[in-house]
Design a protein around this motif. Sequence first.
Motif, PDB file in Angstrom:
ATOM      1  N   LYS A 109       0.832  -1.204   0.000  1.00 54.72           N
ATOM      2  CA  LYS A 109       0.000   0.000   0.000  1.00 54.72           C
ATOM      3  C   LYS A 109       0.866   1.252   0.000  1.00 54.72           C
ATOM      4  N   LYS A 110       1.962   1.235   0.773  1.00 56.01           N
ATOM      5  CA  LYS A 110       2.869   2.388   0.769  1.00 56.01           C
ATOM      6  C   LYS A 110       3.432   2.601  -0.632  1.00 56.01           C
ATOM      7  N   MET A 111       3.801   1.503  -1.283  1.00 47.06           N
ATOM      8  CA  MET A 111       4.349   1.614  -2.624  1.00 47.06           C
ATOM      9  C   MET A 111       3.297   2.207  -3.572  1.00 47.06           C
ATOM     10  N   MET A 112       2.053   1.799  -3.408  1.00 44.15           N
ATOM     11  CA  MET A 112       0.980   2.342  -4.254  1.00 44.15           C
ATOM     12  C   MET A 112       0.826   3.852  -4.022  1.00 44.15           C
ATOM     13  N   ARG A 113       1.012   4.303  -2.793  1.00 40.38           N
ATOM     14  CA  ARG A 113       0.949   5.747  -2.502  1.00 40.38           C
ATOM     15  C   ARG A 113       2.103   6.475  -3.196  1.00 40.38           C
ATOM     16  N   PHE A 114       3.291   5.868  -3.186  1.00 40.84           N
ATOM     17  CA  PHE A 114       4.419   6.469  -3.905  1.00 40.84           C
ATOM     18  C   PHE A 114       4.105   6.555  -5.403  1.00 40.84           C
ATOM     19  N   ILE A 115       3.437   5.554  -5.950  1.00 41.87           N
ATOM     20  CA  ILE A 115       3.063   5.574  -7.367  1.00 41.87           C
ATOM     21  C   ILE A 115       2.111   6.738  -7.631  1.00 41.87           C
ATOM     22  N   GLU A 116       1.161   6.959  -6.724  1.00 39.25           N
ATOM     23  CA  GLU A 116       0.237   8.094  -6.879  1.00 39.25           C
ATOM     24  C   GLU A 116       1.005   9.414  -6.859  1.00 39.25           C
ATOM     25  N   GLU A 117       1.956   9.548  -5.922  1.00 40.15           N
ATOM     26  CA  GLU A 117       2.775  10.760  -5.858  1.00 40.15           C
ATOM     27  C   GLU A 117       3.561  10.953  -7.156  1.00 40.15           C
ATOM     28  N   TYR A 118       4.107   9.861  -7.682  1.00 36.84           N
ATOM     29  CA  TYR A 118       4.855   9.911  -8.944  1.00 36.84           C
ATOM     30  C   TYR A 118       3.958  10.427 -10.075  1.00 36.84           C
ATOM     31  N   ALA A 119       2.741   9.922 -10.125  1.00 36.10           N
ATOM     32  CA  ALA A 119       1.797  10.366 -11.162  1.00 36.10           C
ATOM     33  C   ALA A 119       1.534  11.866 -11.023  1.00 36.10           C
ATOM     34  N   LEU A 120       1.220  12.306  -9.822  1.00 30.93           N
ATOM     35  CA  LEU A 120       0.902  13.720  -9.605  1.00 30.93           C
ATOM     36  C   LEU A 120       2.101  14.617  -9.917  1.00 30.93           C
ATOM     37  N   GLU A 121       3.312  14.168  -9.568  1.00 32.94           N
ATOM     38  CA  GLU A 121       4.521  14.947  -9.890  1.00 32.94           C
ATOM     39  C   GLU A 121       4.685  15.114 -11.397  1.00 32.94           C
ATOM     40  N   ASN A 122       4.128  14.185 -12.158  1.00 34.43           N
ATOM     41  CA  ASN A 122       4.196  14.249 -13.623  1.00 34.43           C
ATOM     42  C   ASN A 122       2.910  14.796 -14.239  1.00 34.43           C
ATOM     43  N   ASP A 123       2.071  15.427 -13.408  1.00 35.79           N
ATOM     44  CA  ASP A 123       0.793  16.015 -13.848  1.00 35.79           C
ATOM     45  C   ASP A 123      -0.101  14.993 -14.544  1.00 35.79           C
ATOM     46  N   ILE A 124      -0.122  13.796 -14.004  1.00 31.54           N
ATOM     47  CA  ILE A 124      -0.972  12.722 -14.532  1.00 31.54           C
ATOM     48  C   ILE A 124      -1.947  12.334 -13.431  1.00 31.54           C
ATOM     49  N   TYR A 125      -3.222  12.184 -13.813  1.00 27.48           N
ATOM     50  CA  TYR A 125      -4.265  12.003 -12.810  1.00 27.48           C
ATOM     51  C   TYR A 125      -5.007  10.675 -12.952  1.00 27.48           C
ATOM     52  N   SER A 126      -4.406   9.740 -13.664  1.00 26.35           N
ATOM     53  CA  SER A 126      -4.998   8.421 -13.835  1.00 26.35           C
ATOM     54  C   SER A 126      -3.919   7.366 -13.631  1.00 26.35           C
TER      55      SER A 126
END
Length: 168
Positions: A109-126
């Motif tokens: 789950k922590k890794m999935m949160r890091f993936i979400e942060e990675y997406a947002l840092e790249n201006d991606i919302y999906s």
Amino acid sequence: MKNQFRKATLSDVNAIWSILQQAIERRKQEGSNQWQDGYPNPEVIKKDVEKEVAFVLIEQGEIAGYVAILINDEPEYENIEGTWKTNKDYVVFHRVAISENHLGKGLAKKMMRFIEEYALENDIYSIKADTNFDNTAMLSIFKKLGYTYCGKVYFRNSPREAYEKVLK
């Protein structure tokens, strides 16, 4: 000590492969056919690192988890039997695995949160992902983290459950 999430290097490949071998064996013990066909393998990990899509989760100074994260790079998703929630840019992740030494700590789950942060840092919302119909651990994580079932995709002639999470 705080978890660290970083890009993997070629010197990490052996540790990553060890973690993936443990996960392959866990799938087998659970009666799953996921990852029982020679994939993933060390060559796949090496290619992930070379393409700079390989990431590791560090826990207490050692590699505790692995995931490959790509942007707009999953051709099989074009052929979904179903409908994605969005048709915009997306992050896709594959090959999620946690070390036997670190199971039960909520690290996936922590890794999935890091993936979400990675997406947002790249201006991606999906975020789009898939798993085997019998990978109960991953299916549970998708449910807990608000992913929506979108249909089926196929890899190596095997059907996979496809999910998407919209971040904004």
